[in-house]
Design a protein around this motif. Structure first.
Motif, PDB file in Angstrom:
ATOM      1  N   ASP A 170       0.813  -1.217   0.000  1.00 58.30           N
ATOM      2  CA  ASP A 170       0.000   0.000   0.000  1.00 58.30           C
ATOM      3  C   ASP A 170       0.845   1.265   0.000  1.00 58.30           C
ATOM      4  OD1 ASP A 170      -2.163  -1.674   0.107  1.00 58.30           O
ATOM      5  OD2 ASP A 170      -2.538  -1.396   2.248  1.00 58.30           O
ATOM      6  N   TYR A 171       2.036   1.206   0.612  1.00 53.64           N
ATOM      7  CA  TYR A 171       2.899   2.380   0.732  1.00 53.64           C
ATOM      8  C   TYR A 171       3.368   2.904  -0.619  1.00 53.64           C
ATOM      9  CZ  TYR A 171       7.135  -0.237  -0.464  1.00 53.64           C
ATOM     10  OH  TYR A 171       8.086  -0.959  -1.132  1.00 53.64           O
TER      11      TYR A 171
ATOM     12  N   ASP B 274       1.600   3.683  -3.113  1.00 50.55           N
ATOM     13  CA  ASP B 274       0.664   4.694  -3.627  1.00 50.55           C
ATOM     14  C   ASP B 274       0.483   4.565  -5.139  1.00 50.55           C
ATOM     15  OD1 ASP B 274      -1.092   6.817  -3.488  1.00 50.55           O
ATOM     16  OD2 ASP B 274       0.472   8.350  -3.606  1.00 50.55           O
ATOM     17  N   ARG B 275       0.287   3.321  -5.583  1.00 48.97           N
ATOM     18  CA  ARG B 275       0.161   3.067  -7.014  1.00 48.97           C
ATOM     19  C   ARG B 275      -1.108   3.711  -7.583  1.00 48.97           C
ATOM     20  NH1 ARG B 275       1.779  -3.199  -6.102  1.00 48.97           N
ATOM     21  NH2 ARG B 275       0.338  -2.805  -4.389  1.00 48.97           N
ATOM     22  N   ARG B 276      -0.958   4.413  -8.694  1.00 50.03           N
ATOM     23  CA  ARG B 276      -2.088   5.080  -9.334  1.00 50.03           C
ATOM     24  C   ARG B 276      -2.035   4.820 -10.839  1.00 50.03           C
ATOM     25  NH1 ARG B 276      -2.533  10.924  -6.203  1.00 50.03           N
ATOM     26  NH2 ARG B 276      -1.839  10.164  -4.158  1.00 50.03           N
TER      27      ARG B 276
ATOM     28  N   GLN C   2       5.803   4.852  -6.104  1.00 45.90           N
ATOM     29  CA  GLN C   2       6.911   5.389  -5.319  1.00 45.90           C
ATOM     30  C   GLN C   2       8.152   4.523  -5.516  1.00 45.90           C
ATOM     31  OE1 GLN C   2       6.773   8.178  -3.475  1.00 45.90           O
ATOM     32  NE2 GLN C   2       4.577   8.541  -3.709  1.00 45.90           N
TER      33      GLN C   2
ATOM     34  N   MET D  96       4.802   5.171   8.110  1.00 47.46           N
ATOM     35  CA  MET D  96       4.864   6.296   7.183  1.00 47.46           C
ATOM     36  C   MET D  96       6.277   6.857   7.061  1.00 47.46           C
ATOM     37  SD  MET D  96       2.294   9.529   7.148  1.00 47.46           S
ATOM     38  CE  MET D  96       2.926  11.099   6.610  1.00 47.46           C
TER      39      MET D  96
ATOM     40  N   ARG E  96       8.219   6.551   3.752  1.00 41.69           N
ATOM     41  CA  ARG E  96       7.970   7.466   2.633  1.00 41.69           C
ATOM     42  C   ARG E  96       9.050   8.539   2.490  1.00 41.69           C
ATOM     43  NH1 ARG E  96       2.624   7.623   0.628  1.00 41.69           N
ATOM     44  NH2 ARG E  96       3.451   9.231  -0.757  1.00 41.69           N
TER      45      ARG E  96
ATOM     46  N   PRO F 134       8.030   9.865  -6.010  1.00 43.89           N
ATOM     47  CA  PRO F 134       7.083   9.384  -7.024  1.00 43.89           C
ATOM     48  C   PRO F 134       7.668   9.476  -8.425  1.00 43.89           C
ATOM     49  CG  PRO F 134       6.503  11.606  -6.326  1.00 43.89           C
ATOM     50  CD  PRO F 134       7.656  11.178  -5.459  1.00 43.89           C
TER      51      PRO F 134
END
Length: 505
Positions: A119-120, A122-124, A144, A480, A483, A488
């Motif tokens: 989940d970290y 942040d795939r879009r 990321q 977190m 990150r 990105p």
């Protein structure tokens, strides 16, 4: 002794000497000699880290998770020896070190679980729109990616959880970034045995040896060379405001500026609202004394300031705090330098006309006893030095005339790691006015608790506006924190067979 240090640096799988030696200064037990770090060692470690990145930075999440778990296993395999030398070097009790070791290994395993979920990242994905007018849109994907080699500076106050394989190292390794650690000279033996555990994990899992190096103490040139090396792409630091700001400035002045994630200091104010103080002044005073003196006050979340409304309830609170603090025996501080800084901070308060001593004690050598002072809101606002951190068991009570003055005082604070509200149901309206102020000042806002103790969980924020930290958008604790060492990257119109593996599962 269970463990006798080699006294060497670990650079990409090799134990190396340096230019001369320095002797450790343990609180008890034998001193040991350690090789002094050099700029040449920094260069060698950074070059190896860059080489390692081309495999480790593109390894699978499953492989990195296995590596993190192997480090945790190897640390636990050396548990008794770590506790022995850690206690000797720092003076911390065995129970505290055992707990900190559990936090360190638990953190590594938590990060392993977290990156496996993915989940970290942040795939879009924005799908292609070939029929769009007046111009079609190609498919665009985002994920990321690791930034590259990271420099980590070990902390004096947490020889395990914020040092060699602590939070910054674990977060960078989880992200896919090799790490070069600058060990802290307060606990070089502890740093070495943990580095030995990391090295064993590297050999067990087949990771490139350049993924981790430990360079022991040296001159400031060593730290400066590390943050300025062109292969280093980010820095993690926990330490003093002066030292951290100097390194921050070096990072910003590089031909290629890089992010410096520094956790620098905080007084962590508490605001005790009238109804809560009326209902449980004594309990709050005793609880504050316990939090203030935990670990000799050497926690970055130590609540150094208590803001109360003037009156009989404030008297009850301060009396209870003084009585509880007076019963606390002297405690050993982490280093002679930290102990001296505490005595200097106490003297700075004692010589100010703006404060009144409530409990004055004498500290000597490496031992520290608690001290408590009191001032008014007007005097506090007029003297900015009263809001500066004194690292150790020193507290300041600030008396204000009304909840409105309390809110005004809150607006005057610099950035903090934490801010706390103690309240009862009748304090809700005052708390509602205070909460927006405090969330602009701190990374973590508590109600009816004490901030010492930072949970390693998904929702934790350990950071805040400057000078609490140098990057208010980051945290150095919790998942977190990973990150910080990612950036990105968008992939436009790229065939699936060419995409990074992280898009595929």
């Amino acid at each position: 002794m269970i463990f006798t240090p080699k006294g060497k640096h670990l650079v990409a799988g090799e134990w190396l000497d340096g230019a001369g030696t320095f002797a450790s200064a343990p609180a008890h037990g034998p001193a040991h000699d350690f090789a002094v770090g050099t700029v040449e060692l920094v260069n060698r470690a950074c070059e190896a880290a860059e080489e390692a990145f081309w495999t480790y930075g593109y390894s699978s999440r499953k492989e990195r998770a296995a590596f993190l778990r192997a480090i945790a296993d190897e640390i636990e395999a050396r548990a008794e020896a770590i506790t022995e030398i850690g206690s000797q070097e720092t003076g911390l009790p065995e129970a505290r070190l055992n707990g900190e070791r559990g936090r360190t290994t638990g953190q590594l395993r938590l990060f392993a679980d977290h990156i496996e979920k993915g989940d970290y990242l942040d795939r879009r994905v924005d799908a292609a729109l070939p029929e769009r007018q007046p111009a079609p849109r190609q498919e665009i994907r985002l994920v990321q990616r690791p930034v590259g080699p990271v420099a980590v500076f070990g902390a004096s106050n947490f020889p395990l959880a914020f040092s060699t394989a602590g939070g910054d190292t674990a977060a960078a390794l989880a992200a896919g970034c090799p790490v070069v650690v600058k060990g802290h000279s307060a606990h070089p033996g502890t740093g070495e045995i943990v580095a030995e555990a990391v090295d064993a994990a590297i050999r067990k899992t087949g990771v490139h040896p350049g993924v981790f190096s430990l360079i022991q103490g040296g001159s400031r040139d060593v730290g400066h060379a590390l943050v300025q090396h062109p292969n280093i792409k980010a820095v993690g630091f926990t330490g003093s405001l002066a030292g951290g700001r100097a390194l921050f400035d070096l990072c910003a002045a590089r031909p290629e500026p890089i992010p410096f994630f520094g956790e620098l200091g905080s007084v962590n104010p508490m605001f005790l609202l009238p109804e809560a103080l009326k209902a449980r002044a004594e309990t709050l005073g005793q609880g504050w004394a316990g939090s203030l003196t935990m670990g000799a006050g050497q926690f970055c979340t130590n609540p150094g300031i208590a803001v109360v409304t003037e009156g009989a309830d404030a008297d009850r609170f301060t009396t209870a705090a003084v009585e509880a603090l007076a019963k606390v025996a002297p405690q050993t501080m982490l280093t002679d330098g930290i102990a001296k800084a505490y005595r200097d901070g106490q003297a700075r308060f004692a010589t100010r006309n703006a404060v009144k001593p409530l409990l004055a004690t004498e500290s000597s050598g490496r031992d520290a006893s608690p001290n408590l002072f009191e001032t008014t809101g007007a005097q506090f606002l007029a003297d900015h030095a009263l809001g500066e951190e004194v690292f150790g068991p020193l507290g300041l009570v600030v008396r204000v005339g009304s909840p409105a003055e309390m809110e005004e005082l809150a607006r005057g604070f610099q950035g903090q790691l934490t801010a706390t509200i103690h309240m009862d149901a009748g304090d809700l309206e005052t708390a509602r006015r205070l909460r927006p102020v405090l969330e602009r000042k701190a990374g973590r806002v508590l109600v009816n608790g004490f901030p010492t103790g930072v949970e390693v969980v998904d929702s934790m924020v350990h950071g805040g506006p400057y000078p609490a930290s140098t990057n208010f958008g980051a945290t150095s604790v919790g998942t977190m924190s990973i990150r910080r060492f990612l950036r990105p990257v968008a992939y436009q119109n790229m065939p699936e067979d060419l995409l990074p593996e992280d898009f595929l599962g």
